[in-house]
Design a protein around this motif. Sequence first.
Motif: not given
Length: 465
Positions: A277-278, A355-357, A381-383
């Motif tokens: 998730n990053t 910072t997030t997407s 949701r991704l970091n």
Amino acid sequence: MGHTLEWSPNAQASVRGCRLEGVAGHKEAHILRVLPGPEAWPRTVTVKVELSCASRDPDAAVLILQGPPYVSWLIDANHNMQIWTTGEYSFKIFPEKNIRGFHLPNTTQGLLGEARRLNASVVASFVELPLASVVSLRAPSCGSGLQPSPTPVQTTPPKEGCNQELLLSLIQPKCSEDVMTLVLNKDLISTLRCTITSLTFWDSSCQAEDRDDQFVLRSGYSSCGMIVTENVISNEVIVNLLSSSSPQQKKVQCINMDSLSFQLGLYLSPHFLQASNTIELGQQGFVQVSVSPSIPELTIQLDSCQLNLGPDMEIVELIQSQAAKSSCVSLLSPSPGGDMRFSFLLRGYMVPMPTTSILSCTVALRLSTWSLDVQRTVSTRLNVVSPGLHDKGLVLPAVLGITFGAFLIGALLTAALWYIYLHTRHPGKREPVVAVAAPASSESGSTNHSIGSTQSTPCSTSSMA
């Protein structure tokens, strides 16, 4: 068959035909395969079909058009017939109405199999032609099978009437919230010179609502003769026309979306072993979209994908219309289980720093008997981290720890300096201390007044000492 029909252009191309054993009836197929050109850019091929048929039955003939994915078709036919194409196709009478085609094989045996599947007993013509703007088919007879010298049939020019084949192609269900809905625009019906006397489901008690400018036929999945399976809901639409004594029927289907599960995962390696998730700026991401359970009659395609980096950043389009949007995106081969895959490279420098997407993809689903897509969007949701920070572990907890440590060291150093200052300064710098002696009994009141005035003057302290 060269003396019974003609394909143009016919440069270095022969027209072949055959009978399909084991298929009853007199339905014939005309198959055209357009070969890829040197340049792959979108173009439209106009197909003119002239058939002389004693019957107006649309099931007497089927036209199968197969070509590269960038080719669309404009059909100009003088006879009602079943249409089966790749890409998109439209009819000359209103070319703005595009109808989505099907995925067809690009081999001779595969196309013959499609003709057999469509209940054609005879392949009246099979021809492969180079890419051209206009292709024409002329056949003096239809529906009579392969004949070396067909018997002439006295025919009269067909009267202009309802185009039933095109009318049935407009019947496409919309499925949502356990309801199947069909809408027919009256202006289009009038353009086709059709007059509908009734429009119902298989259960004739479920009739269409006659509104001002359209017919609306709708029903829940539990009524009007709906056939409900685990993944598909089916029914038949019955159309009665003023110009026809027999009703027209068309099978319609909906996909049971509640029975399907959609998953979207980001991976940091092409092996797709562990989801993450990053993602780091400048890093390549690998995406897998899966739909379960697998349904044989369902075709699944990745229609579009995008990356939303926040309100202050532009949305990054990754896939549009089932094609990569830029050179930073690559469509990958499906997984062994049929999961859709692609990769993208995230730009390494952005201001402001996201910072997030949110990574979202739209999946298009289509039944083999249905020319419209049902779409479902899935997202995750991704970091987003800066280059280098993710590998070194310098994230928010580390930054807070360093800040607190610096504060604590500063406080201890300040306390130590203050302690040294209090115990090492020169005695002469200490604050003055005033001592007052008790008055003698023989002293006068004026002396007491003098001493009192001395107490109020700090500068007289040294003389008193």
